[in-house]
Design a protein around this motif. Structure first.
Motif, PDB file in Angstrom:
ATOM      1  N   THR A 100       0.828  -1.210   0.000  1.00 39.01           N
ATOM      2  CA  THR A 100       0.000   0.000   0.000  1.00 39.01           C
ATOM      3  C   THR A 100       0.860   1.256   0.000  1.00 39.01           C
ATOM      4  O   THR A 100       0.595   2.206  -0.748  1.00 39.01           O
ATOM      5  N   ILE A 101       1.881   1.272   0.832  1.00 36.68           N
ATOM      6  CA  ILE A 101       2.751   2.445   0.944  1.00 36.68           C
ATOM      7  C   ILE A 101       3.573   2.671  -0.324  1.00 36.68           C
ATOM      8  O   ILE A 101       3.755   3.802  -0.785  1.00 36.68           O
ATOM      9  N   LEU A 102       4.056   1.592  -0.932  1.00 35.76           N
ATOM     10  CA  LEU A 102       4.978   1.720  -2.070  1.00 35.76           C
ATOM     11  C   LEU A 102       4.296   1.826  -3.427  1.00 35.76           C
ATOM     12  O   LEU A 102       4.925   2.241  -4.405  1.00 35.76           O
ATOM     13  N   THR A 103       3.027   1.462  -3.519  1.00 31.49           N
ATOM     14  CA  THR A 103       2.317   1.439  -4.798  1.00 31.49           C
ATOM     15  C   THR A 103       2.501   2.688  -5.666  1.00 31.49           C
ATOM     16  O   THR A 103       2.765   2.569  -6.874  1.00 31.49           O
ATOM     17  N   PRO A 104       2.376   3.919  -5.118  1.00 31.90           N
ATOM     18  CA  PRO A 104       2.482   5.112  -5.979  1.00 31.90           C
ATOM     19  C   PRO A 104       3.845   5.298  -6.639  1.00 31.90           C
ATOM     20  O   PRO A 104       3.966   6.068  -7.588  1.00 31.90           O
ATOM     21  N   HIS A 105       4.851   4.583  -6.164  1.00 30.61           N
ATOM     22  CA  HIS A 105       6.204   4.762  -6.691  1.00 30.61           C
ATOM     23  C   HIS A 105       6.530   3.819  -7.850  1.00 30.61           C
ATOM     24  O   HIS A 105       7.668   3.801  -8.329  1.00 30.61           O
ATOM     25  N   TYR A 106       5.540   3.047  -8.285  1.00 37.24           N
ATOM     26  CA  TYR A 106       5.775   2.069  -9.351  1.00 37.24           C
ATOM     27  C   TYR A 106       4.809   2.275 -10.509  1.00 37.24           C
ATOM     28  O   TYR A 106       3.689   2.748 -10.339  1.00 37.24           O
ATOM     29  N   ASP A 107       5.266   1.902 -11.700  1.00 33.94           N
ATOM     30  CA  ASP A 107       4.441   2.033 -12.905  1.00 33.94           C
ATOM     31  C   ASP A 107       3.373   0.957 -12.982  1.00 33.94           C
ATOM     32  O   ASP A 107       2.305   1.162 -13.555  1.00 33.94           O
ATOM     33  N   SER A 108       3.681  -0.217 -12.444  1.00 31.97           N
ATOM     34  CA  SER A 108       2.719  -1.312 -12.451  1.00 31.97           C
ATOM     35  C   SER A 108       2.858  -2.088 -11.155  1.00 31.97           C
ATOM     36  O   SER A 108       3.979  -2.280 -10.659  1.00 31.97           O
ATOM     37  N   VAL A 109       1.729  -2.501 -10.581  1.00 29.95           N
ATOM     38  CA  VAL A 109       1.763  -3.264  -9.336  1.00 29.95           C
ATOM     39  C   VAL A 109       0.860  -4.481  -9.463  1.00 29.95           C
ATOM     40  O   VAL A 109      -0.133  -4.463 -10.187  1.00 29.95           O
ATOM     41  N   CYS A 110       1.218  -5.533  -8.741  1.00 32.18           N
ATOM     42  CA  CYS A 110       0.419  -6.758  -8.801  1.00 32.18           C
ATOM     43  C   CYS A 110       0.549  -7.487  -7.469  1.00 32.18           C
ATOM     44  O   CYS A 110       1.661  -7.793  -7.034  1.00 32.18           O
ATOM     45  N   PHE A 111      -0.586  -7.737  -6.806  1.00 31.76           N
ATOM     46  CA  PHE A 111      -0.600  -8.466  -5.540  1.00 31.76           C
ATOM     47  C   PHE A 111      -1.408  -9.745  -5.752  1.00 31.76           C
ATOM     48  O   PHE A 111      -2.621  -9.697  -5.868  1.00 31.76           O
ATOM     49  N   LEU A 112      -0.713 -10.875  -5.794  1.00 30.34           N
ATOM     50  CA  LEU A 112      -1.382 -12.171  -5.949  1.00 30.34           C
ATOM     51  C   LEU A 112      -1.501 -12.802  -4.568  1.00 30.34           C
ATOM     52  O   LEU A 112      -0.505 -13.243  -3.984  1.00 30.34           O
ATOM     53  N   GLU A 113      -2.728 -12.823  -4.028  1.00 36.19           N
ATOM     54  CA  GLU A 113      -2.939 -13.214  -2.638  1.00 36.19           C
ATOM     55  C   GLU A 113      -3.327 -14.681  -2.506  1.00 36.19           C
ATOM     56  O   GLU A 113      -4.017 -15.249  -3.334  1.00 36.19           O
ATOM     57  N   ASN A 114      -2.812 -15.285  -1.405  1.00 34.22           N
ATOM     58  CA  ASN A 114      -3.248 -16.615  -0.991  1.00 34.22           C
ATOM     59  C   ASN A 114      -3.070 -17.659  -2.093  1.00 34.22           C
ATOM     60  O   ASN A 114      -3.998 -18.406  -2.424  1.00 34.22           O
ATOM     61  N   ILE A 115      -1.888 -17.715  -2.645  1.00 39.31           N
ATOM     62  CA  ILE A 115      -1.621 -18.553  -3.811  1.00 39.31           C
ATOM     63  C   ILE A 115      -1.837 -20.045  -3.538  1.00 39.31           C
ATOM     64  O   ILE A 115      -2.410 -20.762  -4.365  1.00 39.31           O
ATOM     65  N   THR A 116      -1.406 -20.515  -2.377  1.00 39.15           N
ATOM     66  CA  THR A 116      -1.576 -21.939  -2.069  1.00 39.15           C
ATOM     67  C   THR A 116      -3.051 -22.330  -2.039  1.00 39.15           C
ATOM     68  O   THR A 116      -3.439 -23.370  -2.582  1.00 39.15           O
ATOM     69  N   GLU A 117      -3.885 -21.496  -1.414  1.00 37.40           N
ATOM     70  CA  GLU A 117      -5.314 -21.784  -1.370  1.00 37.40           C
ATOM     71  C   GLU A 117      -5.930 -21.740  -2.767  1.00 37.40           C
ATOM     72  O   GLU A 117      -6.753 -22.583  -3.126  1.00 37.40           O
ATOM     73  N   GLU A 118      -5.523 -20.739  -3.555  1.00 38.84           N
ATOM     74  CA  GLU A 118      -6.053 -20.616  -4.917  1.00 38.84           C
ATOM     75  C   GLU A 118      -5.666 -21.824  -5.771  1.00 38.84           C
ATOM     76  O   GLU A 118      -6.425 -22.261  -6.633  1.00 38.84           O
ATOM     77  N   SER A 119      -4.473 -22.358  -5.516  1.00 37.54           N
ATOM     78  CA  SER A 119      -4.003 -23.496  -6.316  1.00 37.54           C
ATOM     79  C   SER A 119      -4.860 -24.740  -6.088  1.00 37.54           C
ATOM     80  O   SER A 119      -4.958 -25.615  -6.953  1.00 37.54           O
ATOM     81  N   LYS A 120      -5.509 -24.815  -4.918  1.00 42.91           N
ATOM     82  CA  LYS A 120      -6.377 -25.959  -4.627  1.00 42.91           C
ATOM     83  C   LYS A 120      -7.597 -25.977  -5.536  1.00 42.91           C
ATOM     84  O   LYS A 120      -8.226 -27.014  -5.739  1.00 42.91           O
ATOM     85  N   TYR A 121      -7.943 -24.820  -6.071  1.00 44.45           N
ATOM     86  CA  TYR A 121      -9.123 -24.709  -6.931  1.00 44.45           C
ATOM     87  C   TYR A 121      -8.736 -24.508  -8.396  1.00 44.45           C
ATOM     88  O   TYR A 121      -9.539 -24.047  -9.201  1.00 44.45           O
ATOM     89  N   GLY A 122      -7.481 -24.814  -8.712  1.00 46.07           N
ATOM     90  CA  GLY A 122      -7.036 -24.747 -10.091  1.00 46.07           C
ATOM     91  C   GLY A 122      -6.914 -23.343 -10.642  1.00 46.07           C
ATOM     92  O   GLY A 122      -7.088 -23.127 -11.850  1.00 46.07           O
TER      93      GLY A 122
END
Length: 282
Positions: free
Chosen positions: A77-99
């Motif tokens: 949240t704090i660093l987002t304005p300092h970048y041209d593109s941002v991506c937060f991929l949350e809870n990857i292990t749980e998401e992988s259970k659902y393909g």
């Protein structure tokens, strides 16, 4: 025509700067409101940001429920304005259970392409040499297979632009070997911090209510400095009407007499299935 072009370009840059400034202020406002409900986050945030000044890739490592995702979200949240593109991929292990790994990989690639619309493609793979600044968070990665699958096409772990940064949160320290430049280990909260966090959840105050000091101390000791456990237990105990002391005493006694029950599993059930947990405690 040259003068008009330069003026238009300068005006465009000015607008971009204004937008970034406004975004920064909004994010800081949201951050200050969010952190009022967090305990011990400020020192941790500063430490992680310091690591990111010199390291392109860092790992945030710790046991489940210790606050890895929360730390990553605050820093993001704090660093987002300092970048041209941002991506937060949350809870990857749980998401992988659902393909959903293919979807997450596609999302990551799309975010990177936004700042490199023409792209530099070799075969089917997008190279990142011509990208500007990207901030990427891969949250909740527990296996090497997950990490390599997500990063195979984007090459964010191998060919990262100098000013870009990647944060990986995981319970698996071995996963980070040769994948990151620095590792930040998340430690449990101190007894003082634990009591404050528990009290905020149970009493909406930074100290226990009068008459609940000993019961609160027992709850804090049981939670072992794990933020998730402190939040879950505080929420559950405060759900009893009029803060029934008998309910608190009964709950703590039964938890303390079940040493072989994994605390995080118990509290996960407590949070997600209160009806089930009530039956378990009766």
């Amino acid at each position: 025509m040259c003068i008009l072009y330069i003026y238009a370009r300068d005006e465009s840059l000015l607008i971009k700067d204004i937008v970034k400034d406004v975004l920064q202020k909004l994010l800081e406002f949201g951050y200050s409101n969010t952190t009022k409900r967090l305990v011990g986050i400020e020192e941790t945030r500063k430490h992680v940001e310091l690591l990111l000044k010199n390291a392109q890739r860092i790992g945030i490592w710790g046991i489940g429920g210790i606050g890895k995702t929360t730390i990553a979200k605050v820093v993001f949240t704090i660093l987002t304005p300092h970048y041209d593109s941002v991506c937060f991929l949350e809870n990857i292990t749980e998401e992988s259970k659902y393909g959903e790994l293919a979807y997450l990989r596609g999302k990551l690639l799309e975010q990177l392409k936004q700042i490199n619309p023409i792209g530099k493609v070799v075969g089917t793979k997008l190279t990142t040499r011509s990208l500007k600044k990207a901030l990427i968070v891969l949250d909740g990665v527990d296996t090497l297979e997950q990490l390599e699958y997500l990063c195979e096409e984007s090459k964010v772990l191998d060919d990262l632009p100098e000013d870009s940064r990647v944060i990986i949160t995981t319970r698996n320290r071995c996963l980070l070997t040769n994948k990151v430049d620095e590792i930040y280990e998340v430690k449990a909260l101190s007894p003082e911090e634990s009591l404050k966090l528990f009290s905020l959840r149970a009493f909406r105050e930074i100290h226990p209510k009068e008459g609940y000091e000993e019961l609160s101390k027992r709850a804090v000791e049981y939670a072992g400095g794990i933020p998730f456990a402190l939040n879950a237990l505080g929420s559950y105990l405060s759900s009893s009407r009029s803060l029934d002391k008998d309910f608190w005493e009964s709950t703590m006694r039964k938890l303390e007499n079940s040493p072989n029950v994994e605390i995080q599993e118990v509290l996960r059930e407590l949070t997600q299935w209160k009806a089930y947990f009530w039956t378990y405690l009766r």
